[in-house]
Design an enzyme around this catalytic site. Structure first.
Site, PDB file in Angstrom:
ATOM      1  CG  HIS A  97      -1.971  -1.026   1.021  1.00  0.00           C
ATOM      2  ND1 HIS A  97      -3.153  -1.124   2.143  1.00  0.00           N
ATOM      3  CD2 HIS A  97      -2.032  -2.141   0.286  1.00  0.00           C
ATOM      4  CE1 HIS A  97      -3.680  -2.169   1.840  1.00  0.00           C
ATOM      5  NE2 HIS A  97      -3.177  -2.851   0.769  1.00  0.00           N
ATOM      6  CD  GLU A 114      -1.042   3.886   3.992  1.00  0.00           C
ATOM      7  OE1 GLU A 114      -2.135   4.191   4.508  1.00  0.00           O
ATOM      8  OE2 GLU A 114      -0.894   3.107   3.321  1.00  0.00           O
ATOM      9  CB  ALA A 161     -26.170   2.905 -34.064  1.00  0.00           C
ATOM     10  NE  ARG A 210     -13.966   0.295 -23.790  1.00  0.00           N
ATOM     11  CZ  ARG A 210     -13.774  -0.119 -25.110  1.00  0.00           C
ATOM     12  NH1 ARG A 210     -12.712  -0.669 -25.545  1.00  0.00           N
ATOM     13  NH2 ARG A 210     -14.786  -0.337 -26.026  1.00  0.00           N
ATOM     14  CB  THR A 218     -23.424  -4.277 -27.638  1.00  0.00           C
ATOM     15  OG1 THR A 218     -24.290  -3.546 -27.340  1.00  0.00           O
ATOM     16  CG2 THR A 218     -21.999  -3.925 -28.037  1.00  0.00           C
ATOM     17  CG  ASP A 226     -21.341  -3.601 -32.465  1.00  0.00           C
ATOM     18  OD1 ASP A 226     -21.751  -3.482 -33.709  1.00  0.00           O
ATOM     19  OD2 ASP A 226     -21.561  -2.740 -31.738  1.00  0.00           O
ATOM     20  CG  LEU A 232     -16.703  -4.637 -24.739  1.00  0.00           C
ATOM     21  CD1 LEU A 232     -17.674  -5.307 -24.164  1.00  0.00           C
ATOM     22  CD2 LEU A 232     -16.945  -3.119 -25.026  1.00  0.00           C
ATOM     23  CB  SER A 266     -32.042 -12.952 -20.806  1.00  0.00           C
ATOM     24  OG  SER A 266     -32.142 -11.534 -20.339  1.00  0.00           O
ATOM     25  CG  LEU A 289     -27.736  -3.190 -20.437  1.00  0.00           C
ATOM     26  CD1 LEU A 289     -28.698  -3.806 -19.587  1.00  0.00           C
ATOM     27  CD2 LEU A 289     -26.679  -4.030 -20.917  1.00  0.00           C
TER      28      LEU A 289
END
Length: 389
Positions: free
Chosen positions: A52, A54, A171, A193, A205, A209, A213, A231, A309
């Site tokens: 970390h 510190e 689009a 991202r 998507t 496409d 990502l 789904s 979505l």
């Protein structure tokens, strides 16, 4: 000697260097200063499982031969007091002989939340936290808004990214959308991202496409996970989103053993979370998905999805802010930013607050936030809408 503001600002700049690096840990910076204002050591949080801020600052001081006894440590977030992936930072500061610790923000983690300060004080170290409205305290919270969200709401901070024409078209009717905005805007989008724990998209998507990502246009030490709302488990096992070395989480509502097995063979984690509301039959419970992602240590969830979505997330009150890139062009009728049933009253619209507006070459980047979402005072109910006050 320089002021507390100066050294805490320096610590915050160090914390910003951990933006792409430290997930799921918070972005923290630390500066150790002697009584004469000389910087003895400084550092920021490393990759998860690594030191970390510190500890990094103490190591830097040691490497330069500096004695930190009697010095002051300026830390952007309260030093941890528990054993997690690493030992408590409080213990390292106590052993070092540090005399004073100044903290920008109390740690929202219930396992710390003031206990770090108390532990330092019990060891005879002067320790205090800046006022909540101090500009550097506010900046520290903003830098770690996803971590605060996960700790206090148990869900990620949801940022919905959209690239559109000036008249709101994302689009054309035939699906053509490459490219509405400029290369500069796309590069900036990759930076957002990179800072996220995970990127969320929908099956529409994926099928239309076949996106990767991933982060390609900026240098990033880690790739965010990918989350797909699918789904009926239609994600092709050969989809480009299966990038080696990163997690893929697919949320489904309708079980299909063969498809699930094929996706799991590619390394995906498939989670069945059907919505129990009759009107949402066959759909993923999006609020439950966010709670599950919180359990999976997702701090910031970056949404790059289609209008359907996007509309579902907005209608259910699950979006915290919108990152919108507007190109200086008009495209006429096409697919919009979000799809939902027509409203009958202006008051039914979703109110936003502009946080910033910046030019990126020819394009305008707008960051707009839903009012009060950054206060985390009211947890989300099971259905995903804000709880009543």
């Amino acid at each position: 000697m320089a002021s507390t503001f100066h050294f805490m600002q320096q610590a915050l700049q160090l914390a910003e260097q951990a933006t792409f690096l430290s997930n799921p840990n918070p972005r923290v910076g630390c500066v150790i200063v002697d009584a004469h204002g000389q910087v003895l050591g400084q550092g920021h949080t490393q990759r998860v499982g690594g030191p970390h801020a510190e500890v990094m600052a103490l190591r830097a001081a040691q490497e330069h031969g500096h004695d930190v006894r009697g010095a002051t440590a300026f830390v952007t977030l309260e030093p941890c007091s528990h054993f997690g992936r690493t030992p408590p930072c409080c213990d390292a500061l106590i052993r070092s002989g540090i005399a004073k610790v100044v903290v920008a923000q109390q740690d929202p983690n219930p396992r710390v939340a003031g206990q770090g300060i108390a532990r330092l004080q019990a060891a005879g170290i002067t320790a205090h936290v800046l006022a909540p409205d101090d500009p550097l305290a506010v900046a520290t919270r903003e830098l770690n808004i996803g971590f605060f969200s996960r700790m206090l709401r148990q869900t990620p901070w949801v940022r919905l990214k959209v690239a559109a024409s000036l008249d709101g078209t994302t689009a054309l009717h035939n699906g053509n959308s490459q490219w509405i905005t400029s290369a500069l805007a796309r590069t900036d989008g990759h930076a957002w991202r990179a800072r996220a724990s995970a990127v969320l998209t929908g099956i529409g998507t994926v099928l239309a496409d076949d996106p990767r990502l991933d982060v390609r246009l900026v240098e990033a030490p880690r790739q965010p996970h990918v989350v797909v709302v699918d789904s009926r488990l239609q994600t092709p096992p050969d989809a480009q989103l299966f990038v080696p070395g990163r997690g893929v989480f697919i949320y489904a509502a309708v079980p299909h053993a063969a498809r699930q097995a094929a996706l799991e063979a590619r390394g995906a984690t498939v989670i069945l979370l059907p919505d129990q509301r009759p009107a949402k039959a066959g759909k993923v419970d999006l609020a439950a998905m966010l709670r599950d992602l919180g359990q999976r240590e997702v701090n910031e969830l970056h949404v790059e999805a289609g209008h359907q979505l996007n509309g579902a997330l907005l209608q259910e009150g699950l979006v915290d802010e919108l990152l919108i890139y507007l190109a200086p062009k008009l495209l006429g009728p096409g697919r919009g930013m979000a799809d939902w049933a027509p409203l009958t009253e202006l008051a039914q619209g979703i109110a936003l607050e502009f946080k910033s507006a910046d030019m990126l070459g020819p394009d305008l980047r707008v960051l707009a936030r839903l009012p009060g979402r950054d206060q985390f005072e009211t947890p989300l109910r099971q259905g995903g809408t804000p709880a009543a006050p």
